[in-house]
Design an enzyme around this catalytic site. Structure first.
Site, PDB file in Angstrom:
ATOM      1  N   LYS A   1      29.259 110.205 -39.789  1.00  0.00           N
ATOM      2  CA  LYS A   1      28.495 110.992 -40.766  1.00  0.00           C
ATOM      3  C   LYS A   1      27.174 111.434 -40.122  1.00  0.00           C
ATOM      4  O   LYS A   1      26.269 110.631 -39.932  1.00  0.00           O
ATOM      5  CB  LYS A   1      28.197 110.163 -42.027  1.00  0.00           C
ATOM      6  CG  LYS A   1      27.711 111.043 -43.169  1.00  0.00           C
ATOM      7  CD  LYS A   1      26.749 110.366 -44.102  1.00  0.00           C
ATOM      8  CE  LYS A   1      25.377 110.226 -43.575  1.00  0.00           C
ATOM      9  NZ  LYS A   1      24.678 111.493 -43.242  1.00  0.00           N
TER      10      LYS A   1
ATOM     11  N   SER B   1      15.707 106.102 -39.499  1.00  0.00           N
ATOM     12  CA  SER B   1      14.379 105.546 -39.760  1.00  0.00           C
ATOM     13  C   SER B   1      14.477 104.110 -40.269  1.00  0.00           C
ATOM     14  O   SER B   1      15.522 103.676 -40.783  1.00  0.00           O
ATOM     15  CB  SER B   1      13.664 106.409 -40.795  1.00  0.00           C
ATOM     16  OG  SER B   1      14.391 106.360 -42.004  1.00  0.00           O
TER      17      SER B   1
ATOM     18  N   GLY C   1      17.159 102.399 -42.762  1.00  0.00           N
ATOM     19  CA  GLY C   1      17.857 101.218 -42.243  1.00  0.00           C
ATOM     20  C   GLY C   1      17.803 100.064 -43.244  1.00  0.00           C
ATOM     21  O   GLY C   1      18.787  99.329 -43.420  1.00  0.00           O
TER      22      GLY C   1
ATOM     23  N   GLU D   1      19.546 100.782 -35.302  1.00  0.00           N
ATOM     24  CA  GLU D   1      18.624 101.335 -34.292  1.00  0.00           C
ATOM     25  C   GLU D   1      17.614 102.168 -35.064  1.00  0.00           C
ATOM     26  O   GLU D   1      17.935 103.266 -35.521  1.00  0.00           O
ATOM     27  CB  GLU D   1      19.403 102.223 -33.306  1.00  0.00           C
ATOM     28  CG  GLU D   1      20.385 101.471 -32.432  1.00  0.00           C
ATOM     29  CD  GLU D   1      19.713 100.709 -31.305  1.00  0.00           C
ATOM     30  OE1 GLU D   1      18.519 100.933 -31.047  1.00  0.00           O
ATOM     31  OE2 GLU D   1      20.381  99.874 -30.688  1.00  0.00           O
TER      32      GLU D   1
ATOM     33  N   CYS E   1      13.038 108.608 -30.497  1.00  0.00           N
ATOM     34  CA  CYS E   1      12.700 107.275 -31.021  1.00  0.00           C
ATOM     35  C   CYS E   1      11.835 106.514 -30.023  1.00  0.00           C
ATOM     36  O   CYS E   1      10.908 105.805 -30.406  1.00  0.00           O
ATOM     37  CB  CYS E   1      13.963 106.501 -31.340  1.00  0.00           C
ATOM     38  SG  CYS E   1      15.132 106.433 -29.978  1.00  0.00           S
TER      39      CYS E   1
ATOM     40  N   GLU F   1       4.822 106.148 -37.449  1.00  0.00           N
ATOM     41  CA  GLU F   1       5.614 106.847 -36.429  1.00  0.00           C
ATOM     42  C   GLU F   1       5.523 108.347 -36.708  1.00  0.00           C
ATOM     43  O   GLU F   1       6.089 108.839 -37.684  1.00  0.00           O
ATOM     44  CB  GLU F   1       7.081 106.400 -36.496  1.00  0.00           C
ATOM     45  CG  GLU F   1       7.931 107.088 -35.451  1.00  0.00           C
ATOM     46  CD  GLU F   1       9.425 106.883 -35.641  1.00  0.00           C
ATOM     47  OE1 GLU F   1       9.905 106.777 -36.775  1.00  0.00           O
ATOM     48  OE2 GLU F   1      10.127 106.860 -34.606  1.00  0.00           O
TER      49      GLU F   1
HETATM   50  P1  NAD Z   1      16.930 109.052 -41.535  1.00  0.00           P
HETATM   51  O1  NAD Z   1      16.800 107.592 -41.675  1.00  0.00           O
HETATM   52  O2  NAD Z   1      16.299 109.921 -42.549  1.00  0.00           O
HETATM   53  O3  NAD Z   1      18.468 109.483 -41.520  1.00  0.00           O
HETATM   54  C1  NAD Z   1      19.386 108.915 -40.607  1.00  0.00           C
HETATM   55  C2  NAD Z   1      20.792 109.037 -41.183  1.00  0.00           C
HETATM   56  O4  NAD Z   1      20.892 108.205 -42.350  1.00  0.00           O
HETATM   57  C3  NAD Z   1      21.176 110.438 -41.636  1.00  0.00           C
HETATM   58  O5  NAD Z   1      22.530 110.666 -41.274  1.00  0.00           O
HETATM   59  C4  NAD Z   1      21.027 110.356 -43.138  1.00  0.00           C
HETATM   60  O6  NAD Z   1      21.832 111.288 -43.838  1.00  0.00           O
HETATM   61  C5  NAD Z   1      21.512 108.937 -43.398  1.00  0.00           C
HETATM   62  N1  NAD Z   1      21.102 108.355 -44.684  1.00  0.00           N
HETATM   63  C6  NAD Z   1      20.172 108.790 -45.566  1.00  0.00           C
HETATM   64  N2  NAD Z   1      20.109 107.944 -46.631  1.00  0.00           N
HETATM   65  C7  NAD Z   1      21.005 106.956 -46.398  1.00  0.00           C
HETATM   66  C8  NAD Z   1      21.384 105.778 -47.105  1.00  0.00           C
HETATM   67  N3  NAD Z   1      20.834 105.426 -48.271  1.00  0.00           N
HETATM   68  N4  NAD Z   1      22.322 104.974 -46.549  1.00  0.00           N
HETATM   69  C9  NAD Z   1      22.887 105.286 -45.348  1.00  0.00           C
HETATM   70  N5  NAD Z   1      22.571 106.391 -44.644  1.00  0.00           N
HETATM   71  C10 NAD Z   1      21.639 107.212 -45.152  1.00  0.00           C
HETATM   72  O7  NAD Z   1      16.416 109.370 -40.055  1.00  0.00           O
HETATM   73  P2  NAD Z   1      16.152 110.786 -39.404  1.00  0.00           P
HETATM   74  O8  NAD Z   1      14.933 111.363 -40.058  1.00  0.00           O
HETATM   75  O9  NAD Z   1      17.435 111.573 -39.387  1.00  0.00           O
HETATM   76  O10 NAD Z   1      15.811 110.382 -37.887  1.00  0.00           O
HETATM   77  C11 NAD Z   1      14.546 110.063 -37.425  1.00  0.00           C
HETATM   78  C12 NAD Z   1      14.379 108.563 -37.342  1.00  0.00           C
HETATM   79  O11 NAD Z   1      15.395 107.994 -36.554  1.00  0.00           O
HETATM   80  C13 NAD Z   1      13.067 108.161 -36.664  1.00  0.00           C
HETATM   81  O12 NAD Z   1      12.498 107.089 -37.356  1.00  0.00           O
HETATM   82  C14 NAD Z   1      13.515 107.710 -35.290  1.00  0.00           C
HETATM   83  O13 NAD Z   1      12.652 106.811 -34.628  1.00  0.00           O
HETATM   84  C15 NAD Z   1      14.831 107.091 -35.605  1.00  0.00           C
HETATM   85  N6  NAD Z   1      15.648 107.007 -34.410  1.00  0.00           N
HETATM   86  C16 NAD Z   1      15.874 105.793 -33.851  1.00  0.00           C
HETATM   87  C17 NAD Z   1      16.612 105.693 -32.677  1.00  0.00           C
HETATM   88  C18 NAD Z   1      16.878 104.360 -32.029  1.00  0.00           C
HETATM   89  O14 NAD Z   1      17.727 104.290 -31.148  1.00  0.00           O
HETATM   90  N7  NAD Z   1      16.217 103.304 -32.418  1.00  0.00           N
HETATM   91  C19 NAD Z   1      17.113 106.849 -32.071  1.00  0.00           C
HETATM   92  C20 NAD Z   1      16.847 108.075 -32.670  1.00  0.00           C
HETATM   93  C21 NAD Z   1      16.124 108.152 -33.846  1.00  0.00           C
END
Ligand code: NAD
Length: 502
Positions: free
Chosen positions: A198, A250, A254, A271, A305, A401
């Site tokens: 997804k 995020s 998470g 992650e 990230c 962040e």
């Molecule tokens: P986000 O948390 O908004 O979304 C990530 C994913 O989660 C998307 O596919 C989203 O549709 C889904 N999602 C939304 N609500 C959900 C729920 N209730 N349950 C399950 N899934 C749900 O993150 P983003 O804005 O897409 O990405 C940026 C963030 O990701 C930053 O905080 C960045 O640091 C982090 N990130 C971490 C890593 C790592 O390896 N640690 C790598 C890349 C990005």
């Protein structure tokens, strides 16, 4: 470079990219990307409009799932699991190479598609498919799930066996849409699981496209793609038919995943976000090190990230360091990633762009902006790389962040105090230490609370080494034995009376 020169460059950059955008549209890129369920291309009435962040215009759309489609995807993945997991490992290894070949054959299309949906410069987008190809081949050639003898003592043998979990979900963010997907798919599929991917709502297309080409190779139901508008995450994470969630995103989301997954005691790899410190020691050349730190902070417009997000610099070289960062920021060519001249693309989506504008406001009121500081007039979501000095650790830009190219540079007098300040965050994803005395740099690295610390380099990975977050940056880890094994369940058998496996 002066701002006016940048404006002129941006205009010509946009003109060139507009021609390319038109070209891809006429090539058929402007289309509805189907989801994949049970090997079938699913086009629905409900769609997600996908915006090119360089133009703020819709350039394609993706089919959008509802909960019943999600349930169907889980059911078909469950049905595909017994035969897929029973396939001998060497056969799955051969298929991993075929998946890599398919990715290779379409690498250029992926790169252009990633630029258009994500925004990063083409040269950065061109790295995503090769990273996936290399991981698939590494898995096929180096990873083995053969039973491991834990102890062999007289007539006692203790053996650990590994089995796949069942249906696993891969939930990905929008910053590295293909690379962060394949880092989950490769171990999940190779271990014998079936998968539901997804993608993020703003970058679904590269995942849909991967679904299309890989389903020409994989048996139906093994790799399914569903798209949502940020509304199916909870249903996925709580679904009783799904055994594990591999999640990148995020920290706030998470935590929601963890809560939703609790009722079914799912395995989790989380992650999450980071606020990585870069700790500059007082024995480096400030100009050269500023150049390396700039690259570590500004790749993908700061939307990484593991980007350096808080820079700690000794007071003795603070001015020289800040000035070089400012020079590099002014020299950056911000524009459409399809233009080969572009060195920084847009912010990926409107919501993140608004957040970035908020950090610019914070920078203006809490610190001194010495480069950038302004959004670039529309239509895309561009802001210029921004260097902020003389800002307190208590500012939002330092505590949170930022995930955008607005970089706080913090001065320190005492290294002990700098280490404490670097660790004074809930996050613990990565960090960098920059120093000439390698013993001292190592001693500092050993005291940073982060899952990965690099000394005098940044974002170097080894497929044999697990990358994982500490503290609020998650747990579980990807790559390395821990990452690969997390897509399996270990079973230990105590065998008394000799080897009766044969
Ligand atoms: P986000 O948390 O908004 O979304 C990530 C994913 O989660 C998307 O596919 C989203 O549709 C889904 N999602 C939304 N609500 C959900 C729920 N209730 N349950 C399950 N899934 C749900 O993150 P983003 O804005 O897409 O990405 C940026 C963030 O990701 C930053 O905080 C960045 O640091 C982090 N990130 C971490 C890593 C790592 O390896 N640690 C790598 C890349 C990005």
């Amino acid at each position: 470079m002066k701002n006016t020169e940048n404006e002129v460059q941006l205009k010509s950059s946009r003109k060139a990219a507009a021609v390319l955008n038109e070209h891809f549209a006429s090539e058929g890129m402007k289309k509805l990307y189907p989801m994949i369920i049970d090997g079938q291309k699913i086009r629905t009435g409900r769609q997600i409009d996908v915006i090119n962040p360089a133009t703020a215009a819709v350039f394609a759309s993706a089919a959008r799932a509802d909960e019943s489609m999600l349930n169907t995807a889980v059911a078909v993945a469950q049905r595909a699991f017994p035969s897929w997991s029973a396939m001998p490992l060497p056969e799955r290894a051969a298929l991993m190479h075929k998946l890599a070949d398919a990715l290779q054959a379409h690498a250029d299309e992926f790169a252009r598609l990633i630029v258009m949906e994500q925004g990063k410069p083409l040269a950065e987008a061109q790295k995503e498919a090769p990273a996936g190809i290399a991981l698939l081949r590494y898995m096929a050639d180096h990873v083995d799930y053969a039973p491991v003898m834990l102890k062999s003592d007289g007539d006692t043998r203790i053996v650990e066996h590994r089995r796949p979990l069942g249906v696993v979900a891969a939930i990905t963010p929008w910053n590295d849409p293909l690379r962060l997907l394949i880092i989950k798919l490769a171990p999940a599929l190779f271990a014998g699981n079936t998968v539901i991917a997804k993608p993020a709502a703003t970058t679904p297309l590269s995942t849909c496209f991967l679904g299309e080409i890989w389903n020409e190779i994989l048996p139906p139901g093994v790799f399914n793609v569903i798209c949502d508008n940020n509304d199916l995450g909870d249903a996925l994470s709580s679904h009783p038919g799904i055994k594990k969630i591999g999640f990148t995103g995020s920290t706030a989301t998470g935590m929601k995943v963890m809560a939703s997954a609790a009722g079914t005691l799912k395995r989790l790899t989380l992650e999450l976000g980071g606020n990585d410190p870069a700790l500059v020691l007082d024995d480096v050349d400030p100009v050269e090190t500023a150049q390396r730190v700039f690259a570590a902070a500004m790749a993908n417009a700061g939307q990484v990230c593991l980007a350096a997000k808080r820079i700690f610099v000794p007071a003795s070289m603070y001015d020289a360091f800040c000035n070089e960062l400012a020079r590099l920021a002014e020299a950056t060519i911000v524009g459409d990633g399809l233009d080969p001249a572009t060195t920084m693309g847009p912010i990926q989506n409107a919501a993140q762009y608004q957040k970035a504008l908020g950090y610019l406001d914070d920078a203006r009121s809490s610190g001194t902006i010495i480069a950038g500081g302004v959004p670039v007039p529309g239509p895309g979501y561009f802001i210029r790389p921004t260097i902020v000095r003389d800002i307190p650790d208590s500012a939002r830009l330092v505590r949170e962040e930022q995930f955008c190219p607005v970089l706080p540079v913090l001065s320190y007098d005492d290294l002990e105090e700098a280490i404490k300040r670097a660790n004074a965050t809930d996050y613990g994803l990565g960090a960098t230490v920059w120093g000439s005395d390698l013993k001292r740099a190592f001693d500092v690295a050993m005291r940073i609370e982060a899952g990965t610390v690099w000394i005098n380099e940044h974002m170097v990975f080894d497929f044999g080494v697990t990358a994982r977050g500490a503290k609020f940056s998650g747990f579980g880890g990807e790559l390395g034995p821990e990452g690969y094994n997390s897509y399996t369940q270990g079973y230990v058998v105590f065998q008394k009376g000799g080897n009766y496996e044969k």
